[in-house]
Design a protein around this motif. Structure first.
Motif, PDB file in Angstrom:
ATOM      1  N   GLY A   1       1.055  -0.897   0.187  1.00  0.00           N
ATOM      2  CA  GLY A   1      -0.235   0.597   0.015  1.00  0.00           C
ATOM      3  C   GLY A   1       1.039   1.651  -0.167  1.00  0.00           C
ATOM      4  N   TRP A   2       0.663   2.054   0.030  1.00  0.00           N
ATOM      5  CA  TRP A   2       1.402   3.421   0.859  1.00  0.00           C
ATOM      6  C   TRP A   2       0.999   4.316   2.076  1.00  0.00           C
ATOM      7  CZ3 TRP A   2      -2.705   2.136  -3.288  1.00  0.00           C
ATOM      8  CH2 TRP A   2      -2.521   2.514  -4.156  1.00  0.00           C
ATOM      9  N   GLU A   3       2.751   4.626   2.658  1.00  0.00           N
ATOM     10  CA  GLU A   3       2.521   5.316   3.808  1.00  0.00           C
ATOM     11  C   GLU A   3       3.603   6.760   3.723  1.00  0.00           C
ATOM     12  OE1 GLU A   3       4.881   2.224   6.176  1.00  0.00           O
ATOM     13  OE2 GLU A   3       3.075   1.374   6.874  1.00  0.00           O
ATOM     14  N   VAL A   4       2.611   7.589   4.558  1.00  0.00           N
ATOM     15  CA  VAL A   4       3.608   9.210   4.711  1.00  0.00           C
ATOM     16  C   VAL A   4       4.144   8.532   5.659  1.00  0.00           C
ATOM     17  CG1 VAL A   4       3.854  11.493   4.441  1.00  0.00           C
ATOM     18  CG2 VAL A   4       1.981   9.779   2.850  1.00  0.00           C
ATOM     19  N   ALA A   5       5.363   9.320   6.065  1.00  0.00           N
ATOM     20  CA  ALA A   5       5.965   9.696   7.551  1.00  0.00           C
ATOM     21  C   ALA A   5       6.291  10.703   7.984  1.00  0.00           C
ATOM     22  CB  ALA A   5       7.232   8.237   7.728  1.00  0.00           C
ATOM     23  N   PHE A   6       5.922  10.877   9.297  1.00  0.00           N
ATOM     24  CA  PHE A   6       6.403  12.594   9.592  1.00  0.00           C
ATOM     25  C   PHE A   6       7.242  12.180  10.757  1.00  0.00           C
ATOM     26  CE2 PHE A   6       2.436  15.220   8.902  1.00  0.00           C
ATOM     27  CZ  PHE A   6       2.141  14.441   7.811  1.00  0.00           C
ATOM     28  N   ILE A   7       8.872  12.952  10.642  1.00  0.00           N
ATOM     29  CA  ILE A   7       9.783  12.846  11.892  1.00  0.00           C
ATOM     30  C   ILE A   7       9.929  14.166  12.288  1.00  0.00           C
ATOM     31  CG2 ILE A   7      11.428  13.613   9.924  1.00  0.00           C
ATOM     32  CD1 ILE A   7      12.521  10.677  10.683  1.00  0.00           C
ATOM     33  N   GLY A   8      10.887  14.542  12.836  1.00  0.00           N
ATOM     34  CA  GLY A   8      11.476  15.709  13.211  1.00  0.00           C
ATOM     35  C   GLY A   8      11.990  15.813  15.220  1.00  0.00           C
ATOM     36  N   ARG A   9      12.102  16.773  15.040  1.00  0.00           N
ATOM     37  CA  ARG A   9      13.144  16.686  16.335  1.00  0.00           C
ATOM     38  C   ARG A   9      12.131  17.029  17.509  1.00  0.00           C
ATOM     39  NH1 ARG A   9      16.207  21.238  17.162  1.00  0.00           N
ATOM     40  NH2 ARG A   9      17.354  20.891  19.342  1.00  0.00           N
ATOM     41  N   SER A  10      11.794  16.304  18.774  1.00  0.00           N
ATOM     42  CA  SER A  10      10.917  16.704  19.723  1.00  0.00           C
ATOM     43  C   SER A  10      11.343  17.708  20.261  1.00  0.00           C
ATOM     44  CB  SER A  10      12.203  15.884  21.232  1.00  0.00           C
ATOM     45  OG  SER A  10      12.327  14.516  21.412  1.00  0.00           O
TER      46      SER A  10
ATOM     47  N   CYS B   1       6.937   0.382   0.516  1.00  0.00           N
ATOM     48  CA  CYS B   1       5.517   1.238   0.389  1.00  0.00           C
ATOM     49  C   CYS B   1       5.652   3.289   0.708  1.00  0.00           C
ATOM     50  CB  CYS B   1       4.167   0.157   1.729  1.00  0.00           C
ATOM     51  SG  CYS B   1       4.606   0.544   2.946  1.00  0.00           S
ATOM     52  N   LEU B   2       6.587   3.328   1.933  1.00  0.00           N
ATOM     53  CA  LEU B   2       6.473   4.639   1.865  1.00  0.00           C
ATOM     54  C   LEU B   2       7.409   5.437   0.431  1.00  0.00           C
ATOM     55  CD1 LEU B   2       7.615   6.585   4.716  1.00  0.00           C
ATOM     56  CD2 LEU B   2      10.056   6.612   4.090  1.00  0.00           C
ATOM     57  N   ARG B   3       6.143   6.591   0.426  1.00  0.00           N
ATOM     58  CA  ARG B   3       6.159   7.315  -0.537  1.00  0.00           C
ATOM     59  C   ARG B   3       7.044   8.265  -0.878  1.00  0.00           C
ATOM     60  NH1 ARG B   3       3.023   4.442  -4.432  1.00  0.00           N
ATOM     61  NH2 ARG B   3       3.693   2.028  -3.046  1.00  0.00           N
ATOM     62  N   GLY B   4       6.936   8.979   1.248  1.00  0.00           N
ATOM     63  CA  GLY B   4       6.929  10.390   1.450  1.00  0.00           C
ATOM     64  C   GLY B   4       7.440  10.902   3.259  1.00  0.00           C
ATOM     65  N   LEU B   5       8.353  11.562   2.703  1.00  0.00           N
ATOM     66  CA  LEU B   5       8.748  11.959   4.307  1.00  0.00           C
ATOM     67  C   LEU B   5       8.327  13.824   4.454  1.00  0.00           C
ATOM     68  CD1 LEU B   5      10.270  11.000   6.430  1.00  0.00           C
ATOM     69  CD2 LEU B   5      12.605  11.465   5.821  1.00  0.00           C
ATOM     70  N   VAL B   6       7.636  13.151   6.152  1.00  0.00           N
ATOM     71  CA  VAL B   6       7.436  15.408   5.926  1.00  0.00           C
ATOM     72  C   VAL B   6       8.231  15.615   7.258  1.00  0.00           C
ATOM     73  CG1 VAL B   6       6.134  16.892   7.268  1.00  0.00           C
ATOM     74  CG2 VAL B   6       5.261  14.918   5.165  1.00  0.00           C
TER      75      VAL B   6
ATOM     76  N   PRO C   1      11.097  10.960  -1.220  1.00  0.00           N
ATOM     77  CA  PRO C   1      10.579  11.813  -0.952  1.00  0.00           C
ATOM     78  C   PRO C   1      10.856  12.550  -0.108  1.00  0.00           C
ATOM     79  CG  PRO C   1       9.580  10.643  -3.066  1.00  0.00           C
ATOM     80  CD  PRO C   1      10.619   9.867  -2.106  1.00  0.00           C
ATOM     81  N   LEU C   2      11.072  14.044  -0.291  1.00  0.00           N
ATOM     82  CA  LEU C   2      10.626  14.769   1.361  1.00  0.00           C
ATOM     83  C   LEU C   2      10.038  15.711   1.174  1.00  0.00           C
ATOM     84  CD1 LEU C   2      12.019  14.941   4.012  1.00  0.00           C
ATOM     85  CD2 LEU C   2      14.389  15.691   3.278  1.00  0.00           C
ATOM     86  N   HIS C   3       9.338  16.106   1.946  1.00  0.00           N
ATOM     87  CA  HIS C   3       8.875  17.238   1.987  1.00  0.00           C
ATOM     88  C   HIS C   3       9.190  18.352   3.567  1.00  0.00           C
ATOM     89  CE1 HIS C   3       5.200  21.116   1.182  1.00  0.00           C
ATOM     90  NE2 HIS C   3       4.484  20.738   1.589  1.00  0.00           N
ATOM     91  N   ILE C   4       8.861  19.478   3.661  1.00  0.00           N
ATOM     92  CA  ILE C   4       9.376  19.937   5.017  1.00  0.00           C
ATOM     93  C   ILE C   4       8.923  21.082   5.107  1.00  0.00           C
ATOM     94  CG2 ILE C   4      11.319  21.263   6.257  1.00  0.00           C
ATOM     95  CD1 ILE C   4      13.210  20.025   4.241  1.00  0.00           C
ATOM     96  N   LEU C   5       8.107  20.737   6.543  1.00  0.00           N
ATOM     97  CA  LEU C   5       7.220  22.207   7.356  1.00  0.00           C
ATOM     98  C   LEU C   5       7.487  22.612   8.236  1.00  0.00           C
ATOM     99  CD1 LEU C   5       3.825  20.083   8.065  1.00  0.00           C
ATOM    100  CD2 LEU C   5       4.501  20.670   6.064  1.00  0.00           C
TER     101      LEU C   5
END
Ligand code: GDP
Length: 200
Positions: free
Chosen positions: A27-36, A109-114, A140-144
């Motif tokens: 399937g498809w996953e989008v993961a979120f990551i960041g400093r605490s 299945c990882l389609r992108g990382l935020v 693929p990376l998208h930064i907020l």
């Protein structure tokens, strides 16, 4: 994809302490990551429109695990453990790094990382390591740049430009936007990026 309604379907699936506990790699996953404390949980709650979906850093325990949320039977949002938390014991940090690196490296299945960065503290060393790793793994990376409400619009734009310039070395593989969970700046833009990843 009808964005708002779709993200409001998000439901907690499970917490995984190890990669073996993740659901089947399909399937498809989008993961979120960041400093605490960067605002990752708030961003997930804002994007889905579900208050309390992702627990904020005030609730320890689940924040050390990979938390998964289903959107439909094929699509998931993944909340990766917050990194760079000074008080975390070294062994936890190492386990976090190993798990995260392996997840980014192997998850088909990882389609992108935020990547969530507090606009007042962007591009810390650990963020840069993560960016380089994502590029290496061709994720693929998208930064907020979040908490944009904490700055007036001119300094926010100027930080945006500086970060954009710093990312030029990676060509145009990384996208970037202003975001705020407080006033919902950039909410539609973020959902559109996710839509693209989850439907391609
Ligand atoms: P996490 O550790 O990355 O999941 O961060 P949280 O989402 O728990 O947020 C950390 C702190 O920043 C909390 O006190 C939030 O209320 C605050 N916060 C998160 N997003 C924003 C935002 O967009 N604007 C403002 N002003 N504060 C925010």
């Amino acid at each position: 994809m009808a964005t708002q309604f779709f993200y409001q379907n998000a439901t907690f699936l499970k917490s995984a302490a190890k990669l073996e506990q993740l659901p089947q790699d399909s399937g498809w996953e989008v993961a979120f990551i960041g400093r605490s404390n960067a605002g990752k949980s708030s961003a997930l709650n804002t994007i889905t429109g579900i208050k309390g979906l992702a627990r904020t850093s005030a609730t320890p325990g689940r924040t050390q695990m990979i938390n998964l949320f289903t959107l439909d039977d094929q699509r998931r949002l993944v909340d990766l453990p917050g990194y760079g938390y000074a008080k975390a014991p070294r062994v936890i940090k190492e386990r976090w790094e190993q798990n995260t690196n392996k997840y980014l490296e192997t998850r088909q299945c990882l389609r992108g990382l935020v990547l969530i960065m507090d606009i007042r503290h962007p591009l810390k060393e650990i963020d840069q390591e993560l960016i380089a790793w994502a590029v290496k793994c061709e994720v693929p990376l998208h930064i907020l740049l979040t908490k944009a409400d904490k700055l007036k619009s001119a300094p926010a734009r100027s930080t945006f430009k500086k970060v954009e310039e710093a990312l030029n070395v990676y060509g145009n593989r990384i996208s970037l936007q202003l975001f705020s969970s407080n006033d919902r700046t950039g909410l539609e833009e973020a959902r559109e990026r996710l839509d693209g990843w989850l439907s391609s």
